[in-house]
Design a protein around this motif. Structure first.
Motif, PDB file in Angstrom:
ATOM      1  N   UNK A  41       0.728  -1.301  -0.012  1.00 54.75           N
ATOM      2  CA  UNK A  41       0.227   0.246  -0.034  1.00 54.75           C
ATOM      3  C   UNK A  41       0.785   1.263   0.129  1.00 54.75           C
ATOM      4  N   UNK A  42       2.204   1.136   0.271  1.00 61.69           N
ATOM      5  CA  UNK A  42       2.961   2.505   0.251  1.00 61.69           C
ATOM      6  C   UNK A  42       3.719   2.608  -1.121  1.00 61.69           C
ATOM      7  N   UNK A  43       3.311   1.831  -2.151  1.00 63.61           N
ATOM      8  CA  UNK A  43       3.823   2.139  -3.747  1.00 63.61           C
ATOM      9  C   UNK A  43       2.888   3.038  -4.133  1.00 63.61           C
ATOM     10  N   UNK A  44       3.721   4.268  -4.741  1.00 61.99           N
ATOM     11  CA  UNK A  44       2.739   5.424  -5.248  1.00 61.99           C
ATOM     12  C   UNK A  44       2.658   5.065  -6.775  1.00 61.99           C
ATOM     13  N   UNK A  45       3.866   4.772  -7.572  1.00 57.57           N
ATOM     14  CA  UNK A  45       3.537   4.501  -9.091  1.00 57.57           C
ATOM     15  C   UNK A  45       3.682   3.086  -9.040  1.00 57.57           C
ATOM     16  N   UNK A  46       2.763   2.590  -9.748  1.00 56.24           N
ATOM     17  CA  UNK A  46       2.590   0.932 -10.069  1.00 56.24           C
ATOM     18  C   UNK A  46       2.000   0.768 -11.632  1.00 56.24           C
ATOM     19  N   UNK A  47       2.490  -0.500 -11.878  1.00 54.88           N
ATOM     20  CA  UNK A  47       1.863  -1.185 -13.296  1.00 54.88           C
ATOM     21  C   UNK A  47       0.943  -2.489 -12.997  1.00 54.88           C
TER      22      UNK A  47
END
Length: 308
Positions: free
Chosen positions: A294-300
């Motif tokens: 949940x801490x990741x801002x940019x994701x694919x």
């Protein structure tokens, strides 16, 4: 002073990555990658995406992003100081231009304009009077003609009004019954389709690699609907279907956008620039992608659609 764009470009070359390779890995558009390497940060969507893209670029080529972001903040601070120093000079220049323009307006020019107005004033008055007279005559004639037409047609209207009103009322009743029955059929069919599309639908995470996540969508609808909603800030998102770009854009706080996937879609890819303020629903069912890091801002995100 560190050249941010040059540092990232050198690191990319050491990794033997082309701009096309980096675009495929990070899902950042090639034109934005070029702008970053040329230090043309004004070409990016906003300050948030400048920092997010630089961090993702640095992580991909294996260098520390914190130093580059600190240098970016320092450059931004110097630029604001320089703009503040230039403002008084520009204001002084504008003031002098206005003063010169006011001085150039001589009393003789004002006098010439007044003389021209007085020369044409009688003509203007005569034209105005003529227009008023013609308008008055037109309204009187039109009023008399209207009264005569109403008197001539009143007899015919009274005779036929009863017959026509009864026919109209019967037609309205039959048409209203048909409309109500058709609308009820449409509502029942649409509700049954929506319930079928979400019934039994399941989204399962199958793989995680850094900022890339893979999911499996089972029991999908024939035409899946993906809804993006931004809550708590602005967010850039994009979606591609079977490898072809379908939509991309920046949603402001509270805005939403729905994408309907074509029938027969086997997979689709979602890129999120600010996943912490982005909500996604698939066929009306919440897609809880934040439970994986949940801490990741940019994701694919890649979603493989299982056949029905």
């Amino acid at each position: 002073m560190t050249d941010i764009g040059k540092t990232l470009q050198n690191a990319r070359n050491e990794k033997h990555y082309t701009l096309d390779d980096l675009q495929q890995i990070t899902k950042i558009q090639k034109r934005y990658l070029i702008a970053i390497e040329e230090n043309n940060f004004d070409a990016l969507p906003g300050d948030f995406y400048v920092r997010a893209f630089i961090r993702q670029y640095a992580d991909t080529v294996g260098i520390k992003a914190d130093k580059l972001l600190s240098e970016l903040d320092e450059q931004a601070g110097k630029k604001k100081v320089e703009e503040t120093k230039e403002e008084p000079t520009e204001a002084k220049t504008r003031t002098e231009a206005v003063r010169r323009q006011q001085q150039s307006s001589t009393p003789s020019q004002v006098s010439q304009s007044f003389d021209k107005f007085m020369h044409y004033l009688p003509t203007i008055i005569i034209v105005g009077v003529v227009v008023i007279i013609i308008g008055s005559i037109y309204f009187v004639v039109a009023g008399n003609k209207k009264e005569a037409n109403q008197a001539a047609s009143s007899t015919n209207v009274s005779i036929s009004s009863d017959v026509s009103s009864s026919k109209k009322s019967s037609k309205k009743e039959s048409s209203s019954e048909e409309v109500s029955s058709s609308s009820s059929k449409k509502e029942s069919s649409s509700s049954s389709e929506s319930s079928k599309s979400s019934k039994g639908q399941k989204i399962t995470n199958t793989a995680v690699s850094g900022s890339r996540f893979t999911y499996s969508l089972t029991s999908p609808a024939k035409k899946n609907k993906i809804k993006f909603t931004s809550k708590g800030g602005s967010a850039w998102s994009s979606i591609s279907v079977n490898g072809t770009a379908n939509w991309q854009g920046t949603l402001q706080n509270g805005a939403s956008h729905t994408v309907t996937l074509p029938e027969g879609t086997t997979s689709f890819n979602i890129s999120l620039g600010n996943s912490n303020v982005t909500n996604i629903t698939i066929n009306g069912k919440k897609f809880d992608f934040l439970k994986e890091n949940s801490t990741l801002t940019v994701r694919q995100i890649t979603v493989n659609v299982a056949s029905e």
